[in-house]
Design a protein around this motif. Sequence first.
Motif, PDB file in Angstrom:
ATOM      1  N   ARG A 186       0.830  -1.212   0.000  1.00 38.13           N
ATOM      2  CA  ARG A 186       0.000   0.000   0.000  1.00 38.13           C
ATOM      3  C   ARG A 186       0.866   1.266   0.000  1.00 38.13           C
ATOM      4  O   ARG A 186       0.495   2.280  -0.584  1.00 38.13           O
ATOM      5  CB  ARG A 186      -0.928   0.010   1.227  1.00 38.13           C
TER       6      ARG A 186
ATOM      7  N   HIS B 210      -4.752  -1.350  -7.833  1.00 38.17           N
ATOM      8  CA  HIS B 210      -5.448  -1.760  -6.617  1.00 38.17           C
ATOM      9  C   HIS B 210      -4.496  -2.580  -5.762  1.00 38.17           C
ATOM     10  O   HIS B 210      -3.712  -3.373  -6.283  1.00 38.17           O
ATOM     11  CB  HIS B 210      -6.668  -2.633  -6.970  1.00 38.17           C
TER      12      HIS B 210
ATOM     13  N   ASP C 156      -6.056  -4.009   1.365  1.00 36.80           N
ATOM     14  CA  ASP C 156      -5.793  -3.067   2.465  1.00 36.80           C
ATOM     15  C   ASP C 156      -5.564  -3.724   3.823  1.00 36.80           C
ATOM     16  O   ASP C 156      -5.411  -3.043   4.819  1.00 36.80           O
ATOM     17  CB  ASP C 156      -6.902  -2.010   2.538  1.00 36.80           C
TER      18      ASP C 156
END
Length: 162
Positions: A96, A126, A129
């Motif tokens: 991320r 993408h 998370d």
Amino acid sequence: MLQEQEAHAAEMERTFIAIKPDGVQRGLISEIISRFEQKGFKLVAIKIVVPSKDFAKKHYHDLKERPFFNGLCDFLSSGPVFAMVWEGEGVIKYGRKLIGATDPQKSEPGTIRGDLAVVVGRNIIHGSDGPETAKDEIGLWFKPEELVSYTSNAEKWVYGVN
Ligand code: UDP
Ligand code: MG
């Protein structure tokens, strides 16, 4: 040494990373792979696929109440998506960081979105998370036999563990 090996094994994670249709069409596949590869993470699965809108809705189910949900799902299913699973210590969280903030206007330079995208609706990539979403997303996009387990020759140099 054994303790180091055990600690290393315990930290190993997998995350789901996808280059969205904008990133594929803009010719950014190799650039994005390079960033994960050069960091020292290991590629364990890839496929290129045009997801159906229903599939896109499953992928983004957490966002179904959001006003941009329908447009987002239309967009994800509008062309080829380059889907990957990357493995490494801390790869979910650090992946991320490599990607940068959701809105490219707020992503730091040096991140993928900071360097390569301008608007939130076309932010090219993408990444899962957290551990739960990583597990769910890998399971949605890949069959277990499509994930390749192997020892990379670089691993002992990346981690300092044999
Ligand atoms: N998105 C959008 N408008 C927004 C927020 C998000 O179009 O105001 C899109 C954007 O492409 C983002 C995706 O929806 O990547 C998923 O949103 P999320 O909040 O999960 O961001 P991400 O995890 O991708 O950083
Ligand atoms: Mg998200």
